[in-house]
Design a protein around this motif. Structure first.
Motif, PDB file in Angstrom:
ATOM      1  N   ALA A  96     -15.579  62.647  41.227  1.00 23.04           N
ATOM      2  CA  ALA A  96     -15.883  61.210  41.185  1.00 23.04           C
ATOM      3  C   ALA A  96     -15.679  60.556  42.552  1.00 23.04           C
ATOM      4  O   ALA A  96     -14.704  59.878  42.798  1.00 23.04           O
ATOM      5  CB  ALA A  96     -15.011  60.527  40.144  1.00 23.04           C
ATOM      6  N   ARG A  97     -16.624  60.773  43.445  1.00 18.52           N
ATOM      7  CA  ARG A  97     -16.524  60.216  44.789  1.00 18.52           C
ATOM      8  C   ARG A  97     -17.895  59.689  45.187  1.00 18.52           C
ATOM      9  O   ARG A  97     -18.908  60.287  44.892  1.00 18.52           O
ATOM     10  CB  ARG A  97     -16.076  61.308  45.754  1.00 18.52           C
ATOM     11  N   SER A  98     -17.935  58.557  45.878  1.00 17.60           N
ATOM     12  CA  SER A  98     -19.200  57.985  46.341  1.00 17.60           C
ATOM     13  C   SER A  98     -19.528  58.523  47.726  1.00 17.60           C
ATOM     14  O   SER A  98     -18.695  58.460  48.625  1.00 17.60           O
ATOM     15  CB  SER A  98     -19.096  56.465  46.423  1.00 17.60           C
ATOM     16  N   TRP A  99     -20.731  59.032  47.886  1.00 16.17           N
ATOM     17  CA  TRP A  99     -21.181  59.592  49.158  1.00 16.17           C
ATOM     18  C   TRP A  99     -22.337  58.769  49.700  1.00 16.17           C
ATOM     19  O   TRP A  99     -23.187  58.302  48.956  1.00 16.17           O
ATOM     20  CB  TRP A  99     -21.625  61.038  48.976  1.00 16.17           C
ATOM     21  N   ILE A 100     -22.365  58.598  51.023  1.00 16.92           N
ATOM     22  CA  ILE A 100     -23.409  57.843  51.696  1.00 16.92           C
ATOM     23  C   ILE A 100     -24.158  58.795  52.626  1.00 16.92           C
ATOM     24  O   ILE A 100     -23.540  59.540  53.390  1.00 16.92           O
ATOM     25  CB  ILE A 100     -22.800  56.697  52.526  1.00 16.92           C
ATOM     26  N   ARG A 101     -25.483  58.746  52.542  1.00 20.42           N
ATOM     27  CA  ARG A 101     -26.323  59.553  53.419  1.00 20.42           C
ATOM     28  C   ARG A 101     -27.018  58.618  54.405  1.00 20.42           C
ATOM     29  O   ARG A 101     -27.451  57.532  54.037  1.00 20.42           O
ATOM     30  CB  ARG A 101     -27.368  60.313  52.614  1.00 20.42           C
ATOM     31  N   SER A 102     -27.145  59.055  55.625  1.00 17.66           N
ATOM     32  CA  SER A 102     -27.791  58.248  56.650  1.00 17.66           C
ATOM     33  C   SER A 102     -29.227  57.906  56.279  1.00 17.66           C
ATOM     34  O   SER A 102     -29.959  58.741  55.754  1.00 17.66           O
ATOM     35  CB  SER A 102     -27.804  59.009  57.980  1.00 17.66           C
ATOM     36  N   SER A 103     -29.619  56.677  56.559  1.00 20.77           N
ATOM     37  CA  SER A 103     -31.004  56.276  56.305  1.00 20.77           C
ATOM     38  C   SER A 103     -31.961  56.987  57.251  1.00 20.77           C
ATOM     39  O   SER A 103     -33.156  57.058  56.993  1.00 20.77           O
ATOM     40  CB  SER A 103     -31.148  54.756  56.467  1.00 20.77           C
ATOM     41  N   TYR A 104     -31.448  57.537  58.334  1.00 22.72           N
ATOM     42  CA  TYR A 104     -32.278  58.275  59.287  1.00 22.72           C
ATOM     43  C   TYR A 104     -32.661  59.661  58.773  1.00 22.72           C
ATOM     44  O   TYR A 104     -33.535  60.297  59.340  1.00 22.72           O
ATOM     45  CB  TYR A 104     -31.561  58.419  60.628  1.00 22.72           C
ATOM     46  N   SER A 105     -32.037  60.135  57.720  1.00 22.11           N
ATOM     47  CA  SER A 105     -32.342  61.479  57.229  1.00 22.11           C
ATOM     48  C   SER A 105     -33.693  61.532  56.524  1.00 22.11           C
ATOM     49  O   SER A 105     -34.291  62.590  56.433  1.00 22.11           O
ATOM     50  CB  SER A 105     -31.238  61.973  56.293  1.00 22.11           C
ATOM     51  N   GLY A 106     -34.170  60.409  56.029  1.00 22.85           N
ATOM     52  CA  GLY A 106     -35.492  60.354  55.393  1.00 22.85           C
ATOM     53  C   GLY A 106     -35.646  61.356  54.267  1.00 22.85           C
ATOM     54  O   GLY A 106     -34.756  61.538  53.446  1.00 22.85           O
ATOM     55  N   GLU A 107     -36.767  62.030  54.243  1.00 22.52           N
ATOM     56  CA  GLU A 107     -37.064  62.993  53.186  1.00 22.52           C
ATOM     57  C   GLU A 107     -36.490  64.377  53.461  1.00 22.52           C
ATOM     58  O   GLU A 107     -36.517  65.238  52.609  1.00 22.52           O
ATOM     59  CB  GLU A 107     -38.580  63.097  52.993  1.00 22.52           C
ATOM     60  N   THR A 108     -36.010  64.616  54.666  1.00 23.10           N
ATOM     61  CA  THR A 108     -35.465  65.931  54.982  1.00 23.10           C
ATOM     62  C   THR A 108     -34.118  66.110  54.308  1.00 23.10           C
ATOM     63  O   THR A 108     -33.441  65.151  53.961  1.00 23.10           O
ATOM     64  CB  THR A 108     -35.290  66.116  56.502  1.00 23.10           C
ATOM     65  N   SER A 109     -33.728  67.345  54.138  1.00 22.10           N
ATOM     66  CA  SER A 109     -32.428  67.611  53.518  1.00 22.10           C
ATOM     67  C   SER A 109     -31.418  68.094  54.554  1.00 22.10           C
ATOM     68  O   SER A 109     -30.379  68.618  54.211  1.00 22.10           O
ATOM     69  CB  SER A 109     -32.594  68.647  52.417  1.00 22.10           C
ATOM     70  N   LEU A 110     -31.734  67.911  55.832  1.00 21.13           N
ATOM     71  CA  LEU A 110     -30.855  68.362  56.907  1.00 21.13           C
ATOM     72  C   LEU A 110     -29.990  67.214  57.389  1.00 21.13           C
ATOM     73  O   LEU A 110     -30.270  66.572  58.392  1.00 21.13           O
ATOM     74  CB  LEU A 110     -31.687  68.918  58.069  1.00 21.13           C
ATOM     75  N   CYS A 111     -28.943  66.924  56.650  1.00 24.71           N
ATOM     76  CA  CYS A 111     -28.076  65.824  57.051  1.00 24.71           C
ATOM     77  C   CYS A 111     -26.678  66.015  56.479  1.00 24.71           C
ATOM     78  O   CYS A 111     -26.426  66.925  55.707  1.00 24.71           O
ATOM     79  CB  CYS A 111     -28.657  64.485  56.602  1.00 24.71           C
ATOM     80  N   VAL A 112     -25.803  65.137  56.887  1.00 22.57           N
ATOM     81  CA  VAL A 112     -24.453  65.117  56.345  1.00 22.57           C
ATOM     82  C   VAL A 112     -24.286  63.849  55.525  1.00 22.57           C
ATOM     83  O   VAL A 112     -25.043  62.895  55.668  1.00 22.57           O
ATOM     84  CB  VAL A 112     -23.378  65.189  57.455  1.00 22.57           C
ATOM     85  N   GLU A 113     -23.292  63.858  54.678  1.00 28.18           N
ATOM     86  CA  GLU A 113     -22.946  62.690  53.867  1.00 28.18           C
ATOM     87  C   GLU A 113     -21.496  62.339  54.150  1.00 28.18           C
ATOM     88  O   GLU A 113     -20.685  63.216  54.448  1.00 28.18           O
ATOM     89  CB  GLU A 113     -23.122  63.008  52.382  1.00 28.18           C
ATOM     90  N   ALA A 114     -21.173  61.061  54.062  1.00 32.55           N
ATOM     91  CA  ALA A 114     -19.808  60.594  54.316  1.00 32.55           C
ATOM     92  C   ALA A 114     -19.300  59.807  53.118  1.00 32.55           C
ATOM     93  O   ALA A 114     -20.062  59.143  52.422  1.00 32.55           O
ATOM     94  CB  ALA A 114     -19.770  59.724  55.562  1.00 32.55           C
ATOM     95  N   SER A 115     -18.005  59.915  52.892  1.00 32.48           N
ATOM     96  CA  SER A 115     -17.325  59.147  51.860  1.00 32.48           C
ATOM     97  C   SER A 115     -16.138  58.462  52.529  1.00 32.48           C
ATOM     98  O   SER A 115     -15.321  59.118  53.186  1.00 32.48           O
ATOM     99  CB  SER A 115     -16.847  60.070  50.740  1.00 32.48           C
ATOM    100  N   PHE A 116     -16.065  57.150  52.398  1.00 34.69           N
ATOM    101  CA  PHE A 116     -15.016  56.375  53.063  1.00 34.69           C
ATOM    102  C   PHE A 116     -13.933  56.034  52.051  1.00 34.69           C
ATOM    103  O   PHE A 116     -14.185  55.350  51.068  1.00 34.69           O
ATOM    104  CB  PHE A 116     -15.612  55.113  53.680  1.00 34.69           C
ATOM    105  N   GLU A 117     -12.734  56.518  52.324  1.00 34.96           N
ATOM    106  CA  GLU A 117     -11.597  56.291  51.447  1.00 34.96           C
ATOM    107  C   GLU A 117     -10.548  55.463  52.168  1.00 34.96           C
ATOM    108  O   GLU A 117     -10.712  55.141  53.345  1.00 34.96           O
ATOM    109  CB  GLU A 117     -11.039  57.636  50.988  1.00 34.96           C
ATOM    110  N   GLU A 118      -9.481  55.138  51.474  1.00 35.95           N
ATOM    111  CA  GLU A 118      -8.454  54.256  52.031  1.00 35.95           C
ATOM    112  C   GLU A 118      -7.869  54.778  53.338  1.00 35.95           C
ATOM    113  O   GLU A 118      -7.714  54.037  54.292  1.00 35.95           O
ATOM    114  CB  GLU A 118      -7.330  54.065  51.014  1.00 35.95           C
ATOM    115  N   ARG A 119      -7.547  56.048  53.407  1.00 35.05           N
ATOM    116  CA  ARG A 119      -6.869  56.587  54.590  1.00 35.05           C
ATOM    117  C   ARG A 119      -7.681  57.611  55.358  1.00 35.05           C
ATOM    118  O   ARG A 119      -7.205  58.146  56.352  1.00 35.05           O
ATOM    119  CB  ARG A 119      -5.545  57.224  54.185  1.00 35.05           C
ATOM    120  N   ARG A 120      -8.887  57.922  54.904  1.00 26.66           N
ATOM    121  CA  ARG A 120      -9.650  58.965  55.574  1.00 26.66           C
ATOM    122  C   ARG A 120     -11.145  58.817  55.343  1.00 26.66           C
ATOM    123  O   ARG A 120     -11.580  58.098  54.447  1.00 26.66           O
ATOM    124  CB  ARG A 120      -9.179  60.340  55.127  1.00 26.66           C
ATOM    125  N   VAL A 121     -11.884  59.521  56.167  1.00 25.01           N
ATOM    126  CA  VAL A 121     -13.334  59.614  56.026  1.00 25.01           C
ATOM    127  C   VAL A 121     -13.639  61.077  55.750  1.00 25.01           C
ATOM    128  O   VAL A 121     -13.168  61.962  56.464  1.00 25.01           O
ATOM    129  CB  VAL A 121     -14.057  59.163  57.317  1.00 25.01           C
TER     130      VAL A 121
END
Length: 68
Positions: free
Chosen positions: A8-33
């Motif tokens: 149960a974690r929210s992940w954000i993908r860069s809008s620059y990734s478009g339709e490609t699947s070559l990207c990373v996702e980030a989840s921002f938490e209280e003390r860490r990314v």
């Protein structure tokens, strides 16, 4: 630090990734990314302190920046 993907974690993908699947996702938490490969969601997740993440992003914009 490496972490395994909790369910149960929210992940954000860069809008620059478009339709490609070559990207990373980030989840921002209280003390860490958290960062993961969008193609390998069940593999290890990298964990960064917020200050380290901000320094990384600042270095992308200006390689001479210190992240402050």
């Amino acid at each position: 630090m490496f972490d395994r993907e909790p369910s149960a974690r929210s992940w954000i993908r860069s809008s620059y990734s478009g339709e490609t699947s070559l990207c990373v996702e980030a989840s921002f938490e209280e003390r860490r990314v958290l960062v993961r490969d969008s193609n390998s969601k069940k593999n290890a997740v990298l964990s960064f302190r917020h200050s380290a993440w901000c320094g990384f992003l600042a270095g992308l914009v200006d390689p001479g920046a210190d992240g402050s």
